[in-house]
Design a protein around this motif. Structure first.
Motif, PDB file in Angstrom:
ATOM      1  N   ILE A   1      34.827  69.462 -51.962  1.00  0.00           N
ATOM      2  CA  ILE A   1      33.876  70.266 -51.464  1.00  0.00           C
ATOM      3  C   ILE A   1      32.708  69.215 -50.873  1.00  0.00           C
ATOM      4  CG2 ILE A   1      31.985  71.803 -52.091  1.00  0.00           C
ATOM      5  CD1 ILE A   1      33.882  72.985 -54.228  1.00  0.00           C
ATOM      6  N   LYS A   2      32.365  69.651 -49.688  1.00  0.00           N
ATOM      7  CA  LYS A   2      31.498  68.958 -48.986  1.00  0.00           C
ATOM      8  C   LYS A   2      30.019  69.162 -49.441  1.00  0.00           C
ATOM      9  CE  LYS A   2      29.903  68.004 -44.381  1.00  0.00           C
ATOM     10  NZ  LYS A   2      29.533  68.635 -43.135  1.00  0.00           N
ATOM     11  N   ILE A   3      29.098  68.006 -49.776  1.00  0.00           N
ATOM     12  CA  ILE A   3      27.980  68.497 -50.085  1.00  0.00           C
ATOM     13  C   ILE A   3      27.118  68.363 -48.713  1.00  0.00           C
ATOM     14  CG2 ILE A   3      25.610  67.718 -50.968  1.00  0.00           C
ATOM     15  CD1 ILE A   3      27.199  66.734 -53.600  1.00  0.00           C
ATOM     16  N   VAL A   4      26.545  69.324 -48.090  1.00  0.00           N
ATOM     17  CA  VAL A   4      25.808  69.312 -46.846  1.00  0.00           C
ATOM     18  C   VAL A   4      24.477  68.171 -46.667  1.00  0.00           C
ATOM     19  CG1 VAL A   4      24.982  70.681 -44.889  1.00  0.00           C
ATOM     20  CG2 VAL A   4      26.658  71.445 -45.980  1.00  0.00           C
ATOM     21  N   TYR A   5      23.804  68.748 -47.889  1.00  0.00           N
ATOM     22  CA  TYR A   5      22.774  67.804 -48.153  1.00  0.00           C
ATOM     23  C   TYR A   5      22.340  68.182 -49.659  1.00  0.00           C
ATOM     24  CZ  TYR A   5      19.506  71.568 -46.768  1.00  0.00           C
ATOM     25  OH  TYR A   5      19.014  72.992 -46.577  1.00  0.00           O
ATOM     26  N   LYS A   6      21.421  67.414 -50.082  1.00  0.00           N
ATOM     27  CA  LYS A   6      20.722  67.465 -51.602  1.00  0.00           C
ATOM     28  C   LYS A   6      19.291  67.220 -50.993  1.00  0.00           C
ATOM     29  CE  LYS A   6      23.987  64.347 -53.889  1.00  0.00           C
ATOM     30  NZ  LYS A   6      24.048  63.013 -54.646  1.00  0.00           N
ATOM     31  N   LYS A   7      18.393  68.008 -52.168  1.00  0.00           N
ATOM     32  CA  LYS A   7      17.179  67.638 -52.002  1.00  0.00           C
ATOM     33  C   LYS A   7      16.457  67.600 -53.277  1.00  0.00           C
ATOM     34  CE  LYS A   7      16.541  68.334 -47.513  1.00  0.00           C
ATOM     35  NZ  LYS A   7      15.934  67.295 -46.664  1.00  0.00           N
ATOM     36  N   VAL A   8      15.440  66.821 -53.264  1.00  0.00           N
ATOM     37  CA  VAL A   8      14.660  66.545 -54.511  1.00  0.00           C
ATOM     38  C   VAL A   8      13.408  67.388 -54.888  1.00  0.00           C
ATOM     39  CG1 VAL A   8      15.648  63.934 -54.772  1.00  0.00           C
ATOM     40  CG2 VAL A   8      13.271  64.501 -53.740  1.00  0.00           C
ATOM     41  N   ASP A   9      13.201  67.378 -56.154  1.00  0.00           N
ATOM     42  CA  ASP A   9      12.006  68.315 -56.413  1.00  0.00           C
ATOM     43  C   ASP A   9      10.804  67.409 -56.437  1.00  0.00           C
ATOM     44  OD1 ASP A   9      12.095  66.927 -58.705  1.00  0.00           O
ATOM     45  OD2 ASP A   9      12.947  68.589 -60.110  1.00  0.00           O
ATOM     46  N   TYR A  10       9.477  67.901 -57.061  1.00  0.00           N
ATOM     47  CA  TYR A  10       8.408  67.471 -57.166  1.00  0.00           C
ATOM     48  C   TYR A  10       8.582  65.783 -57.948  1.00  0.00           C
ATOM     49  CZ  TYR A  10       7.060  71.860 -55.870  1.00  0.00           C
ATOM     50  OH  TYR A  10       7.054  73.214 -55.347  1.00  0.00           O
ATOM     51  N   LEU A  11       9.535  66.004 -58.825  1.00  0.00           N
ATOM     52  CA  LEU A  11       9.457  64.803 -59.567  1.00  0.00           C
ATOM     53  C   LEU A  11      10.612  63.693 -59.085  1.00  0.00           C
ATOM     54  CD1 LEU A  11       9.522  66.449 -63.290  1.00  0.00           C
ATOM     55  CD2 LEU A  11       7.661  65.254 -62.065  1.00  0.00           C
ATOM     56  N   SER A  12      11.040  64.039 -57.705  1.00  0.00           N
ATOM     57  CA  SER A  12      12.291  63.221 -57.216  1.00  0.00           C
ATOM     58  C   SER A  12      13.185  63.197 -57.844  1.00  0.00           C
ATOM     59  CB  SER A  12      11.634  61.729 -57.091  1.00  0.00           C
ATOM     60  OG  SER A  12      10.456  61.373 -56.421  1.00  0.00           O
ATOM     61  N   LEU A  13      13.690  64.198 -58.525  1.00  0.00           N
ATOM     62  CA  LEU A  13      15.193  64.667 -59.241  1.00  0.00           C
ATOM     63  C   LEU A  13      15.796  65.598 -58.282  1.00  0.00           C
ATOM     64  CD1 LEU A  13      13.586  65.340 -62.861  1.00  0.00           C
ATOM     65  CD2 LEU A  13      14.619  63.119 -62.161  1.00  0.00           C
ATOM     66  N   ASP A  14      16.973  65.488 -58.199  1.00  0.00           N
ATOM     67  CA  ASP A  14      17.935  66.074 -57.348  1.00  0.00           C
ATOM     68  C   ASP A  14      17.899  67.780 -57.802  1.00  0.00           C
ATOM     69  OD1 ASP A  14      18.812  64.064 -56.147  1.00  0.00           O
ATOM     70  OD2 ASP A  14      20.851  64.217 -56.864  1.00  0.00           O
TER      71      ASP A  14
ATOM     72  N   PRO B   1      18.922  67.599 -63.318  1.00  0.00           N
ATOM     73  CA  PRO B   1      19.514  66.294 -63.714  1.00  0.00           C
ATOM     74  C   PRO B   1      20.396  66.245 -65.094  1.00  0.00           C
ATOM     75  CG  PRO B   1      17.148  66.022 -63.250  1.00  0.00           C
ATOM     76  CD  PRO B   1      17.629  67.578 -63.220  1.00  0.00           C
ATOM     77  N   ILE B   2      20.246  67.334 -65.811  1.00  0.00           N
ATOM     78  CA  ILE B   2      21.003  67.506 -67.145  1.00  0.00           C
ATOM     79  C   ILE B   2      22.596  67.795 -66.935  1.00  0.00           C
ATOM     80  CG2 ILE B   2      20.628  70.014 -67.401  1.00  0.00           C
ATOM     81  CD1 ILE B   2      19.860  69.358 -70.280  1.00  0.00           C
ATOM     82  N   ILE B   3      22.834  68.139 -65.303  1.00  0.00           N
ATOM     83  CA  ILE B   3      24.316  68.438 -65.410  1.00  0.00           C
ATOM     84  C   ILE B   3      24.794  67.809 -64.274  1.00  0.00           C
ATOM     85  CG2 ILE B   3      24.377  71.125 -66.275  1.00  0.00           C
ATOM     86  CD1 ILE B   3      23.928  71.625 -62.904  1.00  0.00           C
ATOM     87  N   ASN B   4      24.068  67.093 -63.377  1.00  0.00           N
ATOM     88  CA  ASN B   4      24.296  66.610 -62.076  1.00  0.00           C
ATOM     89  C   ASN B   4      25.494  65.758 -62.061  1.00  0.00           C
ATOM     90  OD1 ASN B   4      22.562  67.956 -60.820  1.00  0.00           O
ATOM     91  ND2 ASN B   4      21.128  66.552 -60.543  1.00  0.00           N
ATOM     92  N   GLU B   5      25.637  64.980 -63.109  1.00  0.00           N
ATOM     93  CA  GLU B   5      26.883  63.823 -63.207  1.00  0.00           C
ATOM     94  C   GLU B   5      28.287  64.791 -63.123  1.00  0.00           C
ATOM     95  OE1 GLU B   5      26.346  60.727 -66.185  1.00  0.00           O
ATOM     96  OE2 GLU B   5      28.712  60.493 -65.804  1.00  0.00           O
ATOM     97  N   ASN B   6      28.196  65.888 -64.045  1.00  0.00           N
ATOM     98  CA  ASN B   6      29.614  66.730 -64.145  1.00  0.00           C
ATOM     99  C   ASN B   6      29.692  67.457 -63.081  1.00  0.00           C
ATOM    100  OD1 ASN B   6      30.459  65.843 -66.771  1.00  0.00           O
ATOM    101  ND2 ASN B   6      28.879  66.795 -67.651  1.00  0.00           N
ATOM    102  N   MET B   7      28.583  67.792 -62.287  1.00  0.00           N
ATOM    103  CA  MET B   7      28.576  68.630 -61.135  1.00  0.00           C
ATOM    104  C   MET B   7      29.208  67.894 -60.016  1.00  0.00           C
ATOM    105  SD  MET B   7      27.508  71.849 -60.242  1.00  0.00           S
ATOM    106  CE  MET B   7      27.611  72.454 -58.509  1.00  0.00           C
TER     107      MET B   7
END
Ligand SMILES: C[S@@+](CC[C@H](N)C(=O)[O-])C[C@H]1O[C@@H](n2cnc3c(N)ncnc32)[C@H](O)[C@@H]1O
Length: 289
Positions: free
Chosen positions: A265-278, A250-256
């Motif tokens: 670039i195509k994001i095929v998919y994203k997955k979240v962790d145990y805390l529901s964060l990308d 989450p600390i970098i996702n906006e810039n990423m």
């Protein structure tokens, strides 16, 4: 400290929990079990008999732990996926969050039928926990491991030997792709990568325990995305056709996400962790590159 020789396993665990509660928080239970099983030279707490517990060793570990040193850095071990990996002062201790990369790659690979051999690359490998866990699950897989740190590669080599994966792996000491043969890259189906991604300005305010990991495994440059940019730019240049699985935060996702959009670039998919964060992105590079 544990100075009563007659204590049994449960009593030792109770005493450890009392000591660890304030230092280890919600990890206290798990850490007390690890200390007990480590002292008894057993992989699992459940298999430990009272007589096998080395209380002097536990006291020694506890003393260090109370000073704030992470347990993995004291005992040079950390559990990840289905194994216990060697780790040391020169490697990032494997994190449970990163297991999602292994899980997703295995999930995607199970859908590929009749694939004879599967070649992949663990870029920024550290202990090798990602690559080794995948090789361990996929019989016909072969992994190239890259790290800039010779000492981290030594730890990775120890783990490869520990889990008998010498026939399925090759190590490369390289600054990203600098010393990695381009013809090998042509045969790589996927790249898995958990690069350093902490923005430099956030690095020094990390908690004390994280700072035991080497800076080179954490500091991701001004915005935290330097490594992703360098890796993706290189792969676009060499027309890499495979898929990329990156750990993100989450600390970098906006810039990423901004960078990926700019590059088309195509994001095929994203997955979240145990805390529901990308926590993971799978990407493929533009077809016309
Ligand atoms: C966040 S750690 C990841 C370690 C391991 N893959 C994991 O998930 O636990 C990042 C790793 O990247 C390595 N690294 C840093 N800069 C690098 C570079 N320029 N080229 C290759 N590896 C690099 C570090 O030595 C460290 O082992």
């Amino acid at each position: 400290m544990l100075n009563n020789n007659l204590l049994n396993k449960l009593e030792i665990k109770k005493r450890l929990l009392e000591k660890l509660n304030t230092i280890s928080g919600n990890q206290a239970d798990q850490e007390s079990q690890i200390m007990i099983s480590y002292s008894a030279k057993k992989e699992n707490y459940i298999d430990v008999n009272d007589s096998e517990i080395d209380k002097d060793l536990i006291n020694k570990i506890l003393k260090e732990r109370i000073k704030g040193k992470p347990l993995a850095k004291i005992i040079n071990e950390k559990g990840f996926w289905k194994n216990i990996f060697y780790t040391d002062d020169y490697t990032l201790d494997p994190r449970a969050d990163s297991e999602i990369l292994v899980e997703q790659i295995l999930n995607d690979c199970s859908k590929i039928k009749n694939k004879k051999k599967f070649n992949f690359l663990d870029l920024c490998c550290g202990t090798g926990c990602l690559g080794i866990s995948i090789i361990d699950e996929l019989e016909n897989s072969f992994c190239d491991f890259i790290d800039i740190s010779k000492k981290a590669l030594n730890a990775c080599k120890k783990n490869i030997i520990k889990f008998e994966k010498q026939k399925n792996s090759k190590l490369f000491h390289s600054d990203l792709f600098e010393n990695y043969p381009i013809n090998r890259l042509k045969n790589i189906d996927i790249i898995v990568c958990n690069p350093p991604y902490i923005p430099t300005s956030n690095y020094l305010s990390l908690n004390n325990e994280t700072l035991y990991d080497p800076r080179i495994s954490l500091d991701g440059g001004e915005l935290g995305i330097d490594y992703y940019v360098k890796i993706i730019d290189h792969l676009i240049n060499v027309k890499f056709k495979g898929s990329l699985y990156f750990e993100i935060d989450p600390i970098i996702n906006e810039n990423m996400y901004k960078y990926l959009l700019e590059k088309g670039i195509k994001i095929v998919y994203k997955k979240v962790d145990y805390l529901s964060l990308d926590r993971l992105i799978k990407i493929t590079l533009p077809k016309n590159n």
